[in-house]
Scaffold this motif. Structure first.
Motif, mmCIF file in Angstrom:
data_model
loop_
_atom_site.group_PDB
_atom_site.id
_atom_site.type_symbol
_atom_site.label_atom_id
_atom_site.label_comp_id
_atom_site.label_asym_id
_atom_site.label_seq_id
_atom_site.Cartn_x
_atom_site.Cartn_y
_atom_site.Cartn_z
ATOM 1 N N PRO A 70 -1.471 -0.824 -8.857
ATOM 2 C CA PRO A 70 -2.868 -0.867 -7.778
ATOM 3 C C PRO A 70 -3.893 -1.483 -8.036
ATOM 4 C CG PRO A 70 -1.363 1.187 -8.712
ATOM 5 C CD PRO A 70 -1.128 -0.402 -9.914
ATOM 6 N N TRP A 110 2.405 1.836 -3.223
ATOM 7 C CA TRP A 110 1.094 2.611 -4.147
ATOM 8 C C TRP A 110 0.794 3.529 -4.145
ATOM 9 C CZ3 TRP A 110 -2.872 -2.304 -4.275
ATOM 10 C CH2 TRP A 110 -1.664 -3.326 -4.950
ATOM 11 N N ASN A 111 0.729 3.905 -2.550
ATOM 12 C CA ASN A 111 -0.163 5.596 -2.335
ATOM 13 C C ASN A 111 1.664 6.478 -2.308
ATOM 14 O OD1 ASN A 111 -1.953 4.875 -2.207
ATOM 15 N ND2 ASN A 111 -1.555 4.514 0.372
ATOM 16 N N SER A 112 2.593 6.173 -2.589
ATOM 17 C CA SER A 112 4.218 6.943 -2.918
ATOM 18 C C SER A 112 3.800 8.046 -4.050
ATOM 19 C CB SER A 112 5.185 6.781 -3.086
ATOM 20 O OG SER A 112 5.786 5.559 -3.862
ATOM 21 N N SER A 147 0.661 -0.986 0.147
ATOM 22 C CA SER A 147 -0.175 -0.275 -0.194
ATOM 23 C C SER A 147 1.276 1.286 0.184
ATOM 24 C CB SER A 147 -1.187 -0.141 0.761
ATOM 25 O OG SER A 147 -1.489 0.802 0.884
ATOM 26 N N ARG A 148 1.667 1.603 0.799
ATOM 27 C CA ARG A 148 2.454 2.601 0.997
ATOM 28 C C ARG A 148 3.401 2.857 -0.580
ATOM 29 N NH1 ARG A 148 5.063 0.435 5.802
ATOM 30 N NH2 ARG A 148 4.145 1.127 7.362
ATOM 31 N N ARG A 204 -6.366 -1.916 -4.965
ATOM 32 C CA ARG A 204 -6.337 -2.058 -3.394
ATOM 33 C C ARG A 204 -8.064 -2.096 -2.693
ATOM 34 N NH1 ARG A 204 -4.577 2.593 -5.354
ATOM 35 N NH2 ARG A 204 -2.630 3.397 -4.847
#
Length: 154
Positions: A111, A34-36, A31-32, A113
Motif C-alpha cells: 500500500p 488495498w482498502n479491503s 485502491s479497492r 496511497r
C-alpha cells in the motif's frame, strides 16, 4: 480535405478518453484491493520481462510476475501483475491484497496511497491537457476555415 482537421483530432480525443478510463479503472482496482483489508501469502510462479521500442526510440523493459494464492474461503487464485519489483523471483513468497468479491483483482504492491494518487493525478493531468489542445486545435481550425471560406469552390 478540411474534414481531416476534424477527424484526426476527434480520433485522438477518443483514444485519450479511453486512456483516461483505463487509468481510473486501474487506480480504483488497486485502491479497492488495498482498502479491503484482506491479505494472503502468494507464491511467485513465474517472472518474465517484455521489451518495447528500439530502432530510433529508447527500449523499455517491463517486469511481469505471475502469482498464485488461496483466499480465506479456500478458492485458488492465479493472477499476473506487471511493473513489480525486479527483486521478486520465482518461488518467492509475497503478501497480496485482494477484494473479497474479486480476488483475481489482487495486487502484490505494498500500500502506497499517496504514490498512487500522485501517479494517477499526473497521468490524468497530462491526458486532460492533451484533450484540451486537441479541442483547441479543432476550434481554431473551424474558425480559420469559416473566415477564409471553402477552398474547394473555384
Amino acid at each position: 480535405m478540411e474534414i481531416l482537421f476534424y477527424i484526426v483530432p476527434a480520433l485522438m480525443i477518443a483514444l485519450a478518453s479511453c486512456a483516461v478510463a483505463a487509468v481510473i479503472r486501474r487506480s480504483l482496482r488497486i485502491s479497492r484491493a488495498w482498502n479491503s483489508g484482506l491479505t494472503a501469502e502468494a507464491r511467485c510462479l513465474r517472472t518474465y520481462t517484455t521489451t518495447s521500442g528500439g530502432g530510433d526510440s529508447s527500449v523499455r523493459t517491463t517486469v511481469h510476475h505471475v502469482y498464485a494464492f488461496t483466499t480465506r474461503d479456500g478458492r485458488g487464485v492465479r493472477f499476473e501483475e506487471q511493473g513489480g519489483p525486479g527483486t521478486t523471483l520465482e518461488g518467492d513468497i509475497v503478501t497480496v491484497h485482494y477484494p473479497a468479491d474479486r480476488p483475481e483483482h489482487a495486487t502484490a504492491r505494498p500500500p502506497a496511497r499517496g504514490k498512487l494518487v500522485a501517479g494517477t493525478g499526473c497521468l490524468l493531468a497530462f491526458l486532460g491537457t492533451f484533450i484540451l489542445f486537441a479541442v483547441g486545435f479543432m476550434v481554431v481550425t473551424y474558425a480559420m476555415f469559416s473566415a477564409v471560406g471553402d477552398f474547394s469552390q473555384p
